[in-house]
Structure formats: structure tokens, C-alpha cells
Design an enzyme around this catalytic site. Structure first.
Site, PDB file in Angstrom:
ATOM      1  N   ASP A   1       6.041 104.963  12.625  1.00 20.03           N
ATOM      2  CA  ASP A   1       5.675 106.063  11.743  1.00 20.03           C
ATOM      3  C   ASP A   1       4.495 106.837  12.333  1.00 20.03           C
ATOM      4  OD1 ASP A   1       7.597 105.183   9.954  1.00 20.03           O
ATOM      5  OD2 ASP A   1       6.179 103.949   8.832  1.00 20.03           O
ATOM      6  N   LYS A   2       4.342 108.064  11.900  1.00 22.34           N
ATOM      7  CA  LYS A   2       3.304 108.947  12.432  1.00 22.34           C
ATOM      8  C   LYS A   2       1.927 108.296  12.436  1.00 22.34           C
ATOM      9  CE  LYS A   2       0.971 113.353  11.482  1.00 22.34           C
ATOM     10  NZ  LYS A   2       0.898 114.538  10.585  1.00 22.34           N
TER      11      LYS A   2
END
Length: 319
Positions: A136-137
Site C-alpha cells: 500500500d502507498k
């Protein structure tokens, strides 16, 4: 340039719809994309073009001729990368917080793909610039990137066979007494489609966790995945009542402990991303067959928060 990937549908997928089985095996692509390629003839099964709804027997040979991909259209950008390991077959990257892995709506530039294309321009010829799994970011840590089509196929197979070792560090809310396993299927949230949730009929998802350190109101965990579903650790930990600290989607507000030291309270309130780090990556090298293990230390902001909570725990024990 067209890349050719081959695979075999394993026996355990027998009885499944073909398009669903293909998505399980060719994990770098979405089910809809594979369905489209099947209908266009770019993807064949035992040399033919069966309907996407066909039932899998197990053992079918799949051949995918991948045309130029969106990765080749992305613009190379001189984004600094922390390269942990590099050779002719793979790159291992320690991804920082805030870096999106794949270009998408709202993130067409400034992604890991853009950075990789600048660092190694030959990756433009590979699906997704050689990326075989994602973070995830705001999750930090280790990612492996293939530099050849053969290496990418081999690494995807290791993910499918669950032989790739992925170990995380997660700081969660609450004090866990012991480790355990969460075995709960995941799918899209029935109301908020941007979120994932534990749902009946979802994709199987298994998360193992072990307590590394107990603090006042928080626990540091070692987390290991059998599967790699979207937001898996974040959803599973929230499901058992111990969400990841700082998680803006599944975590809720920071939980401050009574009489917490101001330094720890400030550090906790200021931490605005999930405290989740991919610390260890183990794999079999796709060329040499050697067992490889890579480790990445906690990033500075995570370590700063952990240090503050540890000092607070010492203070609390003296009261």
C-alpha cells in the site's frame, strides 16, 4: 515488444470458472483483463479459446502473449530508490512511505513504476515493469522486482505456491496476550467499495502473528502472510479488535493510555499512516535457485514512535 508467459492451472483449481482460475495463476493481471485477452486470442488454454465461464479440470496449459503494457507508456522519473539488492534477474527495493506502486487514476506520475523505468529502462518491456507484488502507498518495506520475463514468471509462481516468505512488523492498538492466526475471507466492503472487509464468499486470507513486544496499550507484532490480499493485515487486525496504529481507513482514533508521557502522546497523535513495515523477504532466486533473504530496518518515523512508546512503558512500570 510482446512477452510470452506460460503456466499450468494447478489441480486444486478444478471446478472453478476459467476466468477466476486464470486470475489466481496470473496474479499480475486483473480478472477482467485476462478475460479480454482470452476473448481476443492473446491468451490460450491448451491451444484454444474456451469461454471464460468454462469449468477448469486442472492441468491445462496456459499461454499468454502480453502486448505492450501501461508500464511501457509511463514516463521515467528520477525518483530516488533504496535498492537493497540488484543482479541480472531481480531488484529488491525498500519502498518508502507515500510512494504509490502502480500508476492509476490520480497517480499517473511519481510512482514506483516511474522510478523503476528511470533506474532500469529495460523494465518497460515487462508487464507492470516487472513488479510481482505490491505494498500500500503508506506501507514501507521490501518489494522484489523481476528484470526478465522468465524471472517474473518464476517469482509469481513462488507467490502462488506460498513459498515466498513475507514478514512484517506491525504496531497495533491494544495489548495482545499471545500470538495467533486470523483465517477470514476478504472481499470488497458491501457499502464502501474503496474498503476491504471480512465477508462470506470472499477470497481466502490467512494471517499469522506473534507478539514481539508489549507496551502500555499497544503491541509490536511480527506478521506473516500465507496469502496476499489487498489490505490483508490491516483488515484482519482490525477484525480481531487490534487495528494497526495510524491506519486512516481501518484504525480509528489513536488510543492514548492514562498518564501517558507527553512525548509518547504527541508521537502517537502525529503518526498519520499505518505503522506497517515489510521487514523480511525470503525467496528462491529465479536463476541460481539459491535461497535468498533480505531485511530492511524500520523507517525513521516508525522507529521514533516505537522508541517513544517504549520510554513511556518504562515510565509506567516505575509508577
Amino acid at each position: 515488444m510482446i512477452e510470452r508467459l506460460s503456466a499450468e492451472l494447478p489441480p486444486e483449481l478444478a471446478g472453478m470458472r476459467l476466468d477466476a482460475a486464470l486470475a489466481r495463476v496470473l496474479t499480475a493481471y486483473s480478472r477482467s483483463q485476462l478475460k479480454q485477452w482470452l476473448q481476443e486470442g492473446a491468451l490460450t488454454v491448451d491451444g484454444g479459446q474456451p469461454l471464460p465461464r468454462s469449468v477448469v479440470r486442472g492441468g491445462e496449459r496456459v499461454l499468454l502473449r502480453v502486448p505492450d503494457t501501461p508500464a511501457s507508456e509511463a514516463r521515467p522519473e528520477a525518483i530516488l530508490l533504496n535498492v537493497v539488492h540488484a543482479d541480472e534477474a531481480i531488484l529488491v527495493i525498500d519502498k518508502p512511505a507515500g510512494l504509490v506502486v502502480h500508476p492509476a487514476a490520480g497517480h499517473r506520475e511519481g510512482t514506483l513504476v516511474n522510478a523503476l523505468l528511470h533506474h532500469a529502462p529495460d523494465l518497460a518491456s515487462l508487464p507492470r515493469a516487472g513488479i510481482v507484488h505490491r505494498l500500500d502507498k503508506e506501507t514501507t518495506g521490501l518489494l522484489v522486482v523481476a528484470r526478465t520475463a522468465a524471472a517474473q514468471t518464476a517469482l509469481v509462481r513462488q507467490l502462488q505456491e506460498r513459498s515466498m516468505h513475507r514478514e512484517y512488523r506491525a504496531l497495533v492498538q491494544g495489548v495482545l496476550i499471545s500470538g495467533g492466526t486470523v483465517d477470514a475471507a476478504l472481499g470488497r466492503h458491501p457499502v464502501d467499495r474503496k474498503r476491504m472487509a471480512v465477508v462470506s464468499g470472499g477470497k481466502p486470507a490467512v494471517t499469522h502473528y506473534r507478539v514481539l513486544e508489549r507496551l502500555r496499550g499497544h503491541s509490536l507484532l511480527q506478521v506473516r502472510l500465507d496469502t496476499g490480499r489487498t489490505h490483508q493485515i490491516r483488515v484482519h487486525m482490525a477484525h480481531i479488535g487490534h487495528p494497526v496504529v495510524g491506519d486512516p481507513v481501518y484504525g480509528g482514533r489513536p488510543r492514548l493510555v492514562r498518564d501517558m508521557q507527553p512525548e509518547a502522546a504527541e508521537a502517537l497523535s502525529a503518526f498519520r499512516r499505518q505503522a506497517l513495515h515489510a521487514a523480511v523477504l525470503g525467496l528462491t532466486h529465479p536463476v541460481t535457485g539459491e535461497a535468498c533473504r533480505f531485511e530492511a530496518p524500520l523507517p525513521t518515523d516508525f522507529q521514533f514512535l516505537l522508541d517513544a512508546l517504549e520510554r513511556d512503558a518504562v515510565h509506567g512500570s516505575r509508577r
